[in-house]
Design a protein around this motif. Structure first.
Motif, PDB file in Angstrom:
ATOM      1  N   UNK A  87      -6.863  15.924   0.199  1.00 40.16           N
ATOM      2  CA  UNK A  87      -7.191  14.583   0.671  1.00 40.16           C
ATOM      3  C   UNK A  87      -5.972  13.674   0.680  1.00 40.16           C
ATOM      4  N   UNK A  88      -6.117  12.607   1.429  1.00 41.62           N
ATOM      5  CA  UNK A  88      -5.097  11.563   1.512  1.00 41.62           C
ATOM      6  C   UNK A  88      -5.701  10.260   0.996  1.00 41.62           C
ATOM      7  N   UNK A  89      -5.031   9.639   0.025  1.00 43.41           N
ATOM      8  CA  UNK A  89      -5.482   8.357  -0.500  1.00 43.41           C
ATOM      9  C   UNK A  89      -4.505   7.272  -0.064  1.00 43.41           C
ATOM     10  N   UNK A  90      -5.028   6.145   0.347  1.00 44.26           N
ATOM     11  CA  UNK A  90      -4.222   4.952   0.573  1.00 44.26           C
ATOM     12  C   UNK A  90      -4.559   3.983  -0.553  1.00 44.26           C
ATOM     13  N   UNK A  93      -8.243   6.148 -11.968  1.00 42.41           N
ATOM     14  CA  UNK A  93      -7.692   4.892 -12.479  1.00 42.41           C
ATOM     15  C   UNK A  93      -7.295   4.005 -11.304  1.00 42.41           C
ATOM     16  N   UNK A  94      -7.406   2.680 -11.457  1.00 42.72           N
ATOM     17  CA  UNK A  94      -6.826   1.799 -10.440  1.00 42.72           C
ATOM     18  C   UNK A  94      -5.328   2.059 -10.319  1.00 42.72           C
ATOM     19  N   UNK A  95      -4.805   1.964  -9.105  1.00 44.54           N
ATOM     20  CA  UNK A  95      -3.385   2.241  -8.895  1.00 44.54           C
ATOM     21  C   UNK A  95      -2.505   1.363  -9.770  1.00 44.54           C
ATOM     22  N   UNK A 113       4.848   6.495   1.540  1.00 45.11           N
ATOM     23  CA  UNK A 113       4.242   7.702   0.972  1.00 45.11           C
ATOM     24  C   UNK A 113       4.864   7.900  -0.398  1.00 45.11           C
ATOM     25  N   UNK A 114       4.069   7.689  -1.445  1.00 43.62           N
ATOM     26  CA  UNK A 114       4.575   7.754  -2.809  1.00 43.62           C
ATOM     27  C   UNK A 114       4.720   9.186  -3.296  1.00 43.62           C
ATOM     28  N   UNK A 115       3.693   9.999  -3.067  1.00 38.41           N
ATOM     29  CA  UNK A 115       3.715  11.411  -3.456  1.00 38.41           C
ATOM     30  C   UNK A 115       2.893  12.196  -2.446  1.00 38.41           C
ATOM     31  N   UNK A 116       3.507  13.214  -1.860  1.00 43.21           N
ATOM     32  CA  UNK A 116       2.818  14.093  -0.927  1.00 43.21           C
ATOM     33  C   UNK A 116       3.009  15.521  -1.434  1.00 43.21           C
ATOM     34  N   UNK A 119       0.850  -1.192   0.000  1.00 44.45           N
ATOM     35  CA  UNK A 119       0.000   0.000   0.000  1.00 44.45           C
ATOM     36  C   UNK A 119       0.889   1.246   0.000  1.00 44.45           C
ATOM     37  N   UNK A 120       0.442   2.271  -0.708  1.00 47.46           N
ATOM     38  CA  UNK A 120       1.147   3.550  -0.720  1.00 47.46           C
ATOM     39  C   UNK A 120       0.135   4.675  -0.533  1.00 47.46           C
TER      40      UNK A 120
END
Length: 396
Positions: free
Chosen positions: A80-83, A346-348, A183-186, A72-73
């Motif tokens: 917002x924050x997406x996991x 899109x799906x991750x 955390x992939x992109x913040x 998970x990223x």
């Protein structure tokens, strides 16, 4: 020393960094012990001088040397924050020391000849290539040369940005990081006037992590600029920089451009890594393409074929990247908005496979539909005009 008489080999690797290290390991894995190999590089790579992050399916040939991986990223914007669940993929990190060590062992098992020298020239007559050292003396005569030295593109692109960054490997005395996800992109970092910035966190344990500040923009910052950005990002996360110990510092700069990087500048010279088109223009991601290049080179040599890997990315993806870069560069699209919509619609796994060049036309159309339509259409028209103008101005 070779007393001015070049050593005859089947393959010479010019440059000994990440791309060459992956090729050596692939040659060894394919059982090519009878192949005559030379490595020419002024530096013997060892230790932790860089970190690579990539996505792929579990069970790959690098699993034994990974520092960490995450299923998970997080992608975070001010709103917002997406996991994101990456299944069936995972995000993984490998540090350079085990990659270099594995390459050194492969070099030994292959019986490769090593020249600790810079290369001044490659003389390709169409059947063999003479590799000349810094003093002009011939070092190696090879059937094929795999050249992974950094090189500028063949000509300037319409857009020339950089992915540039500084990362701190930080240690905490108390449990601070969540090792279950990265955390992939913040994007809660101050955005540059021209470009996009973000932070990311790659935790190895609950007390040790790589925290990095990255920009996609035309020019690098000063060292103080990166440090200020990192301290600010740590503060944004609620962490006191003074309470963390910086164990290591990593800096990097990678081209993001629609300029061409010829993969085969002469009949028997093949370029790998960034010089061979492995860097994705829209993101600067490179490692997954280098892995593919290494496997394709080794498989070709094992099958008695020319060690020329396929293009790292489909032409339609490079065109889409050129359009995206133009839209970002002209300010028609904001970076956080662009990536926010990409992951929102899109799906991750589709986004990550697209960035790896592994999606088909139908999925590519879905990715295109998720981008801001009006400004991207304007960028498409601008790209078409730019390409036409470039052809008209090009001699011959």
């Amino acid at each position: 020393m070779n007393d001015g008489v070049p050593v005859d080999v089947d393959v010479a690797l010019v440059g000994g960094g990440g791309a060459a290290s992956l090729v050596l390991a692939a040659l060894d894995r394919h059982g090519l012990a009878g192949l005559r190999v030379a490595v020419v590089d002024p530096v013997r790579r060892r230790g932790q001088d860089r970190t690579w992050a990539f996505w792929g399916r579990p069970g790959g040939e690098l699993d034994g040397v990974l520092s960490a991986s995450w299923g998970h990223v997080e992608v975070v914007t001010p709103a917002r924050r997406r996991v994101l669940d990456l299944a069936p993929l995972r995000y993984a990190m490998v540090r350079s020391a085990p990659v270099y060590a594995r390459a050194a062992e492969a070099e030994r098992r292959l019986g490769a000849v090593r020249f600790d020298a810079a290369v001044a020239g490659l003389d390709d007559d169409g059947t063999r290539v003479v590799v000349r050292g810094g003093d002009g003396a011939p070092l190696v005569r090879a059937s094929w040369v795999l050249d992974s030295r950094p090189r500028p593109p063949a000509r300037p692109g319409r857009t020339s940005w950089l992915q540039h960054f500084r990362g701190w490997w930080v240690a905490s005395e108390v449990a601070l990081f969540d090792p279950r996800r990265a955390v992939l992109m913040d994007f809660r970092t101050p955005q540059p006037g021209r470009g996009v910035s973000f932070g990311y966190v790659l935790p190895v344990s609950d007390r040790f992590a790589l925290v990095e500040y990255t920009e996609f923009s035309p020019a690098r910052l000063t060292g103080d600029g990166y440090d200020r950005a990192l301290r600010g990002y740590l503060g944004r996360l609620g962490w006191d920089p003074a309470a963390l110990v910086v164990r290591e510092v990593e800096d990097g700069v990678i081209p993001m451009t629609d300029a061409p990087f010829p993969r085969r500048p002469s009949p028997r010279v093949v370029r790998l890594g960034t010089a061979g088109g492995a860097t994705r223009p829209s993101t600067g991601f490179t490692f997954s393409a280098m892995l593919r290049q290494a496997e394709q080179v080794a498989a070709a040599l094992a099958g008695g074929r020319a060690p020329v890997p396929a293009p790292a990315y489909p032409r339609r993806h490079l065109w889409m990247d050129a359009v995206a870069l133009r839209a970002l560069d002209t300010g028609r699209v904001g970076g956080p908005e662009f990536f926010d919509r990409l992951f929102d619609r899109n799906p991750a796994s589709r986004v990550l496979r697209f960035l790896d060049g592994d999606t088909g036309v139908v999925e590519d159309l879905a990715v295109m539909r998720s981008s801001p339509l009006a400004p991207m259409t304007s960028a498409v028209l601008g790209d078409a005009v730019g390409r036409l103008w470039g052809r008209l101005r090009r001699p011959g």
